[in-house]
Design a protein around this motif. Structure first.
Motif, PDB file in Angstrom:
ATOM      1  N   MET A  76       0.925  -1.192   0.025  1.00 38.25           N
ATOM      2  CA  MET A  76       0.082  -0.036   0.139  1.00 38.25           C
ATOM      3  C   MET A  76       0.858   1.182   0.128  1.00 38.25           C
ATOM      4  SD  MET A  76      -3.150  -1.186   2.363  1.00 38.25           S
ATOM      5  CE  MET A  76      -3.971   0.369   2.118  1.00 38.25           C
ATOM      6  N   ALA A  77       1.848   1.246   0.818  1.00 37.92           N
ATOM      7  CA  ALA A  77       2.993   2.492   0.819  1.00 37.92           C
ATOM      8  C   ALA A  77       3.587   2.811  -0.697  1.00 37.92           C
ATOM      9  CB  ALA A  77       4.015   2.179   1.948  1.00 37.92           C
ATOM     10  N   GLU A  78       3.818   1.318  -1.201  1.00 41.18           N
ATOM     11  CA  GLU A  78       4.245   1.557  -2.780  1.00 41.18           C
ATOM     12  C   GLU A  78       3.305   1.976  -3.665  1.00 41.18           C
ATOM     13  OE1 GLU A  78       6.871  -0.788  -6.279  1.00 41.18           O
ATOM     14  OE2 GLU A  78       6.627  -1.693  -4.129  1.00 41.18           O
ATOM     15  N   GLU A  79       2.158   1.596  -3.523  1.00 35.70           N
ATOM     16  CA  GLU A  79       1.067   1.934  -4.522  1.00 35.70           C
ATOM     17  C   GLU A  79       0.828   3.394  -4.339  1.00 35.70           C
ATOM     18  OE1 GLU A  79      -2.707   2.649  -6.375  1.00 35.70           O
ATOM     19  OE2 GLU A  79      -2.172   2.915  -4.051  1.00 35.70           O
ATOM     20  N   THR A  80       0.776   3.943  -3.070  1.00 38.18           N
ATOM     21  CA  THR A  80       0.681   5.416  -2.857  1.00 38.18           C
ATOM     22  C   THR A  80       1.466   6.054  -3.688  1.00 38.18           C
ATOM     23  OG1 THR A  80      -0.462   5.055  -0.907  1.00 38.18           O
ATOM     24  CG2 THR A  80       0.307   7.282  -1.108  1.00 38.18           C
ATOM     25  N   LEU A  81       2.722   5.702  -3.593  1.00 45.83           N
ATOM     26  CA  LEU A  81       3.971   6.398  -4.268  1.00 45.83           C
ATOM     27  C   LEU A  81       3.565   6.175  -6.105  1.00 45.83           C
ATOM     28  CD1 LEU A  81       7.120   5.387  -2.396  1.00 45.83           C
ATOM     29  CD2 LEU A  81       5.857   7.707  -2.202  1.00 45.83           C
ATOM     30  N   LEU A  82       3.403   5.238  -6.238  1.00 46.15           N
ATOM     31  CA  LEU A  82       2.891   5.066  -7.871  1.00 46.15           C
ATOM     32  C   LEU A  82       1.857   5.935  -8.238  1.00 46.15           C
ATOM     33  CD1 LEU A  82       3.357   1.212  -7.905  1.00 46.15           C
ATOM     34  CD2 LEU A  82       4.779   2.813  -9.133  1.00 46.15           C
ATOM     35  N   GLU A  83       0.720   6.043  -7.145  1.00 43.78           N
ATOM     36  CA  GLU A  83      -0.226   6.772  -7.785  1.00 43.78           C
ATOM     37  C   GLU A  83      -0.113   8.191  -7.747  1.00 43.78           C
ATOM     38  OE1 GLU A  83      -4.471   7.822  -8.601  1.00 43.78           O
ATOM     39  OE2 GLU A  83      -3.370   6.020  -8.985  1.00 43.78           O
ATOM     40  N   THR A  84       0.709   8.619  -6.882  1.00 44.35           N
ATOM     41  CA  THR A  84       1.130   9.965  -6.925  1.00 44.35           C
ATOM     42  C   THR A  84       2.097  10.416  -8.094  1.00 44.35           C
ATOM     43  OG1 THR A  84       1.259  10.046  -4.453  1.00 44.35           O
ATOM     44  CG2 THR A  84       2.559  11.679  -5.676  1.00 44.35           C
ATOM     45  N   SER A  85       2.844   9.616  -8.657  1.00 45.67           N
ATOM     46  CA  SER A  85       3.693   9.500  -9.788  1.00 45.67           C
ATOM     47  C   SER A  85       2.868   9.497 -10.995  1.00 45.67           C
ATOM     48  CB  SER A  85       4.602   8.428 -10.096  1.00 45.67           C
ATOM     49  OG  SER A  85       5.707   8.399  -9.013  1.00 45.67           O
ATOM     50  N   ARG A  93       4.419  -1.997 -13.185  1.00 49.20           N
ATOM     51  CA  ARG A  93       4.503  -2.121 -11.924  1.00 49.20           C
ATOM     52  C   ARG A  93       3.312  -1.705 -11.062  1.00 49.20           C
ATOM     53  NH1 ARG A  93       8.229  -4.490  -8.376  1.00 49.20           N
ATOM     54  NH2 ARG A  93       8.125  -3.149  -6.198  1.00 49.20           N
ATOM     55  N   HIS A  94       2.746  -0.672 -11.252  1.00 56.05           N
ATOM     56  CA  HIS A  94       1.338  -0.066 -10.430  1.00 56.05           C
ATOM     57  C   HIS A  94       0.335  -1.254 -10.836  1.00 56.05           C
ATOM     58  CE1 HIS A  94      -1.101   3.608  -9.667  1.00 56.05           C
ATOM     59  NE2 HIS A  94      -1.282   2.621  -8.529  1.00 56.05           N
TER      60      HIS A  94
END
Length: 97
Positions: free
Chosen positions: A54-63, A75-76
């Motif tokens: 979930m932490a990684e997905e948040t970063l991916l969503e922001t990107s 990756r997302h």
């Protein structure tokens, strides 16, 4: 502690992104895919894995939203697939009747 399953259930992402992730669920292999995604030799518990995913997905969503050049759509989708699969492994709280 926040209910991780509820957090995953309440994610709001573009429909096509979610559909792609749901389609990939049938081929998800926890031992193979989660180790690769998390870049570690053993698979963590579903709770631990889900928190990290979930932490990684948040970063991916922001990107994605920012249109960042380094955004990786594949990756997302892979992270979303793993999140959905790991959420299914969590114990469900008893329903309030």
């Amino acid at each position: 502690m926040t209910d991780l399953f509820e957090l995953v259930s309440n994610l709001r992402r573009p429909r096509l992104l979610i559909r792609a992730a749901r389609f990939g669920l049938r081929d998800y292999n926890r031992n193979r895919d989660l180790r690769r995604l998390m870049r570690q030799p053993t698979v963590p518990s579903p709770e631990s894995a889900l928190e990290r995913l979930m932490a990684e997905e948040t970063l991916l969503e922001t990107s994605r939203r920012e249109g960042a050049a380094h955004y990786n759509l594949m990756r997302h989708i892979e992270v979303l697939i793993a999140m959905m699969a790991e959420a299914r492994l969590l114990p469900r709280p008893p329903s309030m009747g």
